[in-house]
Design an enzyme around this catalytic site. Structure first.
Site, PDB file in Angstrom:
ATOM      1  N   LEU A 124       0.825  -1.212   0.000  1.00 34.35           N
ATOM      2  CA  LEU A 124       0.000   0.000   0.000  1.00 34.35           C
ATOM      3  C   LEU A 124       0.861   1.264   0.000  1.00 34.35           C
ATOM      4  O   LEU A 124       0.360   2.370   0.106  1.00 34.35           O
ATOM      5  CB  LEU A 124      -0.930   0.002   1.219  1.00 34.35           C
ATOM      6  CG  LEU A 124      -1.918  -1.158   1.227  1.00 34.35           C
ATOM      7  CD1 LEU A 124      -2.811  -1.102   2.454  1.00 34.35           C
ATOM      8  CD2 LEU A 124      -2.765  -1.137  -0.025  1.00 34.35           C
ATOM      9  N   ASP A 172       3.338   5.455  -7.198  1.00 35.30           N
ATOM     10  CA  ASP A 172       2.985   5.523  -5.771  1.00 35.30           C
ATOM     11  C   ASP A 172       2.992   6.955  -5.263  1.00 35.30           C
ATOM     12  O   ASP A 172       2.071   7.397  -4.574  1.00 35.30           O
ATOM     13  CB  ASP A 172       3.966   4.691  -4.936  1.00 35.30           C
ATOM     14  CG  ASP A 172       3.938   3.226  -5.321  1.00 35.30           C
ATOM     15  OD1 ASP A 172       3.073   2.836  -6.133  1.00 35.30           O
ATOM     16  OD2 ASP A 172       4.794   2.471  -4.817  1.00 35.30           O
TER      17      ASP A 172
END
Ligand code: ADP
Ligand code: MG
Length: 381
Positions: A124, A172
């Site tokens: 994540l 990201d």
């Protein structure tokens, strides 16, 4: 989030006295568009409701003093290249300072306390959340926000490259900086153009199931995938598979290996799937979104061959239970599946997936519910 904030403020006050300003940035998911970045294709990430939060205040010194609540460690460092701290978590912050300075930006000494709830190493991108939080904050505190947001993402990416030994792409940090509540972003990895698409399902939830397995990779499978893609592009006389069609691929099928054919087939189909998902979201059609997620999983598993037994198992469990969409998220060979689940199936899905996985592999997967949320921001009191 409120308790995290309260804890940060308490610790900041104890260590540094008068309060500073609060900032946060988020982890991210990628709904679809896997192994597409190095092929000049699209990715489709969004920021999530799990963040790194920091309280920061200029200290009038030539140094940074920072405390990590989660790691329970303090670090102190100067702002010159040779001042790099030893602690790996502090190197992210040092890297952000240095990369801002390298671009002609200003960074002065500051005090900071930070904490987070983005799970570490679960896919994540807690590291991007950390970088984006500090990059955004230092832009606000010392640069009148004159560094543009794309540059902030690049500052995070360069930090990973130059100070943390991770040779990552831009997705990201992009997602963490640009994230917007209720929206996913289609990023064109060739032109770097991006567009927001509504993702705000009332009847579905996004659930990550973390297998907690990471298979040891022999013979650099990632490099091999890249090489296959490059060979096919070269054979087609184009820069990247972004420009290839299935018709073109079929026309050269006899001249390339079966392996290269299937690798390229996945990439070409995946590009189209991202575009199809964008159309579906514009129409509010989450069933089609889910169908495309299953297609991506099948492609990653059978054509691109980057899945593993555990992820295929989780995908099968989801399919059997009637989950709307499910696929590997990330590069593969372990990590998470991302699942689009109807509200009324949510609790059963989690219960059964955890049970069945544990029965078969002897440990429980971790479950993360995620909601698409804002990225980097100042937290106003
Ligand atoms: P991820 O896939 O989550 O980005 P990485 O290994 O790239 O995993 O980054 C994790 C690293 O980021 C941690 O080892 C730590 O140095 C730093 N980090 C992430 N979250 C925190 C946190 N809450 N507190 C301190 N450091 C953190
Ligand atoms: Mg990371």
């Amino acid at each position: 989030m409120e308790s995290m904030k309260a804890e940060i403020q308490k610790v900041f006050k104890e260590r540094f006295g008068e309060a500073g300003a609060l900032y946060a940035s988020a982890g991210r998911i990628n709904l679809i568009g896997e192994h597409t970045d190095y092929n000049g294709g699209f990715v489709f990430p969004g920021a999530i409701d799990k963040v790194i939060m920091a309280e920061i205040k200029p200290n009038g010194l030539e140094k940074v003093r920072v405390f990590s609540i989660d790691i329970d460690e303090y670090a102190e460092f100067g702002l010159k290249e040779e001042d790099a701290p030893k602690q790996s978590w502090a190197r992210y912050i040092f890297g952000i300072c240095r990369e801002i300075q390298k671009r002609g930006g200003e960074v002065k000494g500051f005090d900071a306390v930070f904490a987070g709830n983005v799970p570490l190493g679960a896919g994540l991108s807690s590291s991007a959340a950390l970088e984006s939080c500090f990059a955004f904050a230092l832009n606000d505190l010392f640069n009148n926000n004159k560094i543009d947001k794309f540059e902030l993402a690049k500052i995070g990416q360069s930090t990973e490259h130059n100070y943390c030994g991770v040779n990552c792409g831009i997705m990201d940090q992009f997602a963490s900086v640009f994230g917007r509540k209720g929206n996913l972003m289609r990023l064109d990895c060739r032109s770097m153009e991006y567009e927001y698409f509504p993702f705000n399902p009332q009847d579905y939830k996004l659930v990550l199931v973390d297998s907690r397995v990471k298979h040891e990779l022999k013979d650099s499978p990632y490099n091999k995938r890249r090489e296959s893609c490059e060979r096919v592009a070269k054979r087609l006389g184009i820069d990247t598979l972004r420009d290839a069609t299935m018709e073109q691929l079929e026309a050269i099928k006899g001249d390339i290996t079966a392996e290269d054919y299937f690798r390229a087939k996945f990439v070409i189909e995946e590009k189209q799937r991202v575009l199809d998902v964008c159309d579906a979201l514009n129409a509010g059609d989450y069933e089609t979104v889910g169908k495309k997620m299953y297609e991506t999983h099948a492609g990653l598993s059978k054509d691109y061959e980057v899945s593993c037994e555990e992820l295929d198992f989780l995908n099968d469990v989801a399919k059997t239970l009637g989950v709307t969409g499910s696929r590997i998220m990330g590069g593969g060979f372990g990590g998470c599946t991302i699942n689009l689940v109807k509200n009324d199936l949510h609790d059963d899905f989690i219960k059964i997936a955890v049970e069945k996985f544990n029965e078969k592999y002897g440990h429980e997967p971790k479950i993360y519910d995620v909601v698409i949320s804002d990225g980097a921001r100042k937290i106003e009191e």
